[in-house]
Design an enzyme around this catalytic site. Sequence first.
Site, PDB file in Angstrom:
ATOM      1  NE  ARG A  38      -4.212   1.771   1.898  1.00  0.00           N
ATOM      2  CZ  ARG A  38      -4.522   2.600   2.895  1.00  0.00           C
ATOM      3  NH1 ARG A  38      -3.933   2.487   4.074  1.00  0.00           N
ATOM      4  NH2 ARG A  38      -5.435   3.528   2.710  1.00  0.00           N
ATOM      5  CG  HIS A  42      -1.419   5.293  -0.585  1.00  0.00           C
ATOM      6  ND1 HIS A  42      -2.115   5.763   0.496  1.00  0.00           N
ATOM      7  CD2 HIS A  42      -2.270   4.448  -1.223  1.00  0.00           C
ATOM      8  CE1 HIS A  42      -3.329   5.229   0.521  1.00  0.00           C
ATOM      9  NE2 HIS A  42      -3.439   4.413  -0.507  1.00  0.00           N
ATOM     10  CG  ASN A  70      -1.361   8.887   2.577  1.00  0.00           C
ATOM     11  OD1 ASN A  70      -1.854   7.851   2.131  1.00  0.00           O
ATOM     12  ND2 ASN A  70      -0.668   9.736   1.829  1.00  0.00           N
ATOM     13  CG  HIS A 169      -8.371  -3.965  -1.459  1.00  0.00           C
ATOM     14  ND1 HIS A 169      -9.309  -3.055  -1.875  1.00  0.00           N
ATOM     15  CD2 HIS A 169      -7.273  -3.223  -1.130  1.00  0.00           C
ATOM     16  CE1 HIS A 169      -8.808  -1.833  -1.809  1.00  0.00           C
ATOM     17  NE2 HIS A 169      -7.567  -1.900  -1.366  1.00  0.00           N
TER      18      HIS A 169
HETATM   19  C1  HEM Z   1      -8.891   1.139  -6.481  1.00  0.00           C
HETATM   20  C2  HEM Z   1      -8.838   2.084  -5.595  1.00  0.00           C
HETATM   21  C3  HEM Z   1      -8.510   1.833  -4.151  1.00  0.00           C
HETATM   22  C4  HEM Z   1      -9.184   2.322  -3.087  1.00  0.00           C
HETATM   23  C5  HEM Z   1     -10.394   3.240  -3.116  1.00  0.00           C
HETATM   24  C6  HEM Z   1      -8.544   1.798  -1.908  1.00  0.00           C
HETATM   25  C7  HEM Z   1      -8.927   2.092  -0.614  1.00  0.00           C
HETATM   26  C8  HEM Z   1      -8.432   1.487   0.510  1.00  0.00           C
HETATM   27  C9  HEM Z   1      -8.909   1.734   1.845  1.00  0.00           C
HETATM   28  C10 HEM Z   1     -10.001   2.713   2.218  1.00  0.00           C
HETATM   29  C11 HEM Z   1      -8.221   0.921   2.677  1.00  0.00           C
HETATM   30  C12 HEM Z   1      -8.372   0.829   4.201  1.00  0.00           C
HETATM   31  C13 HEM Z   1      -7.620   1.972   4.834  1.00  0.00           C
HETATM   32  C14 HEM Z   1      -7.967   2.176   6.289  1.00  0.00           C
HETATM   33  O1  HEM Z   1      -8.966   1.653   6.765  1.00  0.00           O
HETATM   34  O2  HEM Z   1      -7.206   2.872   6.966  1.00  0.00           O
HETATM   35  C15 HEM Z   1      -7.293   0.165   1.876  1.00  0.00           C
HETATM   36  C16 HEM Z   1      -6.415  -0.773   2.369  1.00  0.00           C
HETATM   37  C17 HEM Z   1      -5.497  -1.441   1.578  1.00  0.00           C
HETATM   38  N1  HEM Z   1      -5.233  -1.206   0.241  1.00  0.00           N
HETATM   39 FE1  HEM Z   1      -6.405  -0.172  -1.028  1.00  0.00          FE
HETATM   40  N2  HEM Z   1      -7.502   0.997  -2.278  1.00  0.00           N
HETATM   41  C18 HEM Z   1      -7.434   0.997  -3.638  1.00  0.00           C
HETATM   42  C19 HEM Z   1      -6.474   0.369  -4.402  1.00  0.00           C
HETATM   43  C20 HEM Z   1      -5.399  -0.337  -3.892  1.00  0.00           C
HETATM   44  C21 HEM Z   1      -4.250  -0.755  -4.656  1.00  0.00           C
HETATM   45  C22 HEM Z   1      -4.012  -0.424  -6.129  1.00  0.00           C
HETATM   46  C23 HEM Z   1      -3.435  -1.431  -3.800  1.00  0.00           C
HETATM   47  C24 HEM Z   1      -2.100  -2.066  -4.054  1.00  0.00           C
HETATM   48  C25 HEM Z   1      -1.690  -2.505  -5.236  1.00  0.00           C
HETATM   49  C26 HEM Z   1      -4.091  -1.449  -2.509  1.00  0.00           C
HETATM   50  C27 HEM Z   1      -3.635  -2.091  -1.389  1.00  0.00           C
HETATM   51  C28 HEM Z   1      -4.241  -2.048  -0.150  1.00  0.00           C
HETATM   52  C29 HEM Z   1      -3.869  -2.909   0.954  1.00  0.00           C
HETATM   53  C30 HEM Z   1      -2.872  -4.044   0.903  1.00  0.00           C
HETATM   54  C31 HEM Z   1      -4.635  -2.513   2.054  1.00  0.00           C
HETATM   55  C32 HEM Z   1      -4.553  -3.053   3.487  1.00  0.00           C
HETATM   56  C33 HEM Z   1      -3.468  -2.309   4.216  1.00  0.00           C
HETATM   57  C34 HEM Z   1      -3.234  -2.745   5.649  1.00  0.00           C
HETATM   58  O3  HEM Z   1      -3.643  -3.821   6.077  1.00  0.00           O
HETATM   59  O4  HEM Z   1      -2.584  -1.965   6.371  1.00  0.00           O
HETATM   60  N3  HEM Z   1      -5.258  -0.744  -2.599  1.00  0.00           N
HETATM   61  N4  HEM Z   1      -7.434   0.533   0.558  1.00  0.00           N
END
Ligand code: HEM
Length: 304
Positions: A38, A42, A70, A169
């Site tokens: 992530r 970002h 962030n 995800h």
């Molecule tokens: C398509 C648009 C995307 C949106 C709207 C989005 C949004 C989010 C949100 C809201 C969270 C939770 C954050 C929180 O609760 O603090 C999240 C977590 C995460 N996102 Fe996305 N995301 C997107 C695309 C991606 C992409 C492209 C990747 C990596 C290639 C990614 C990897 C992750 C991962 C691995 C987590 C979990 C992080 C953790 O456990 O700390 N996301 N994302």
Amino acid sequence: QLSTTFYDYTCSNVSSVVRGVVERAAQNDVRIGAKLIRLHFHDCFVDGCDGSLLLDDADGIESEKSAGPNAGSVDGFEVVDEIKTALENVCPGVVSCADILAISSQILVSLAGGPTWQVQLGRRDSRTANQAGVIGALPNALETLEQITEKFNNVGLDSTDLVALSGAHTFGRARCAAFSHRLYNFNSSGNPDPNLDTTYLETLRQTCPQGGSNDNTLNNLDRSSPDDFDNDYFTNLQNKQGLLQTDQELFSTSGANTVGIVNRFADSQSDFFDSFAQSMINMGNIRPLTGNNGEIRLDCKRVN
Ligand code: HEM
Ligand SMILES: [Ca+2]
């Protein structure tokens, strides 16, 4: 301009050094792969893959990590610092912080059961951060599929990249704050999001009660295999069990070109893995600094 052989003569054991640190980190934190990939995402979406996200606030630096989307959400910076320290011990001043994010993402995805790929290298680190650019560049979980697609298009990524990369995800967690708008009064309808399975809805309501102070409570992004890198994320979407609104929209937006891609990845994990690997390379190629641009930071948190 990036290449897979970039450090062959200057830091030939770069990947084994990174691997050593992240394998140890993974024993203490099952989420570390999710956190680091992530960070890479970002970073790349805001002014390219240049390590800009890693900078702390300082004179002349308004950090990206403290920007709204962030702050309190991205994590894993200490492990980036550990990797950097280990690399400085063997090849001082050679490996960029931006490349550390790309290398560690690949290693941790494959450690979680996902694909491997040849990581393109040779990115250099920025001397600036772009806090003001974060909101406009990063997709957020309340946007429509059209808005998300546009943000991907803005950095040269298409709908296949969007669906494949959303497959990240398949592991990691999200806070109630990211999706609780779906549970009670979706779009001021007085009802939950219609594209949310009712049994799953009940589970989520228990974890994130209405008006509760549970904004930071963590939920698995992939309810069926929360820590494994697999294609369950896509079968969840077919069953209306995507956690984020933006996850579910990939499948539930009628007529969208993403629906067929979700079905293809749900049917074939190897199709998903092949596309994911290619899309990670595509994402890693967003406007890198190369040649004499930028610098090789000695400490990922500050410019030299
Ligand atoms: C398509 C648009 C995307 C949106 C709207 C989005 C949004 C989010 C949100 C809201 C969270 C939770 C954050 C929180 O609760 O603090 C999240 C977590 C995460 N996102 Fe996305 N995301 C997107 C695309 C991606 C992409 C492209 C990747 C990596 C290639 C990614 C990897 C992750 C991962 C691995 C987590 C979990 C992080 C953790 O456990 O700390 N996301 N994302
Ligand atoms: Ca960046």
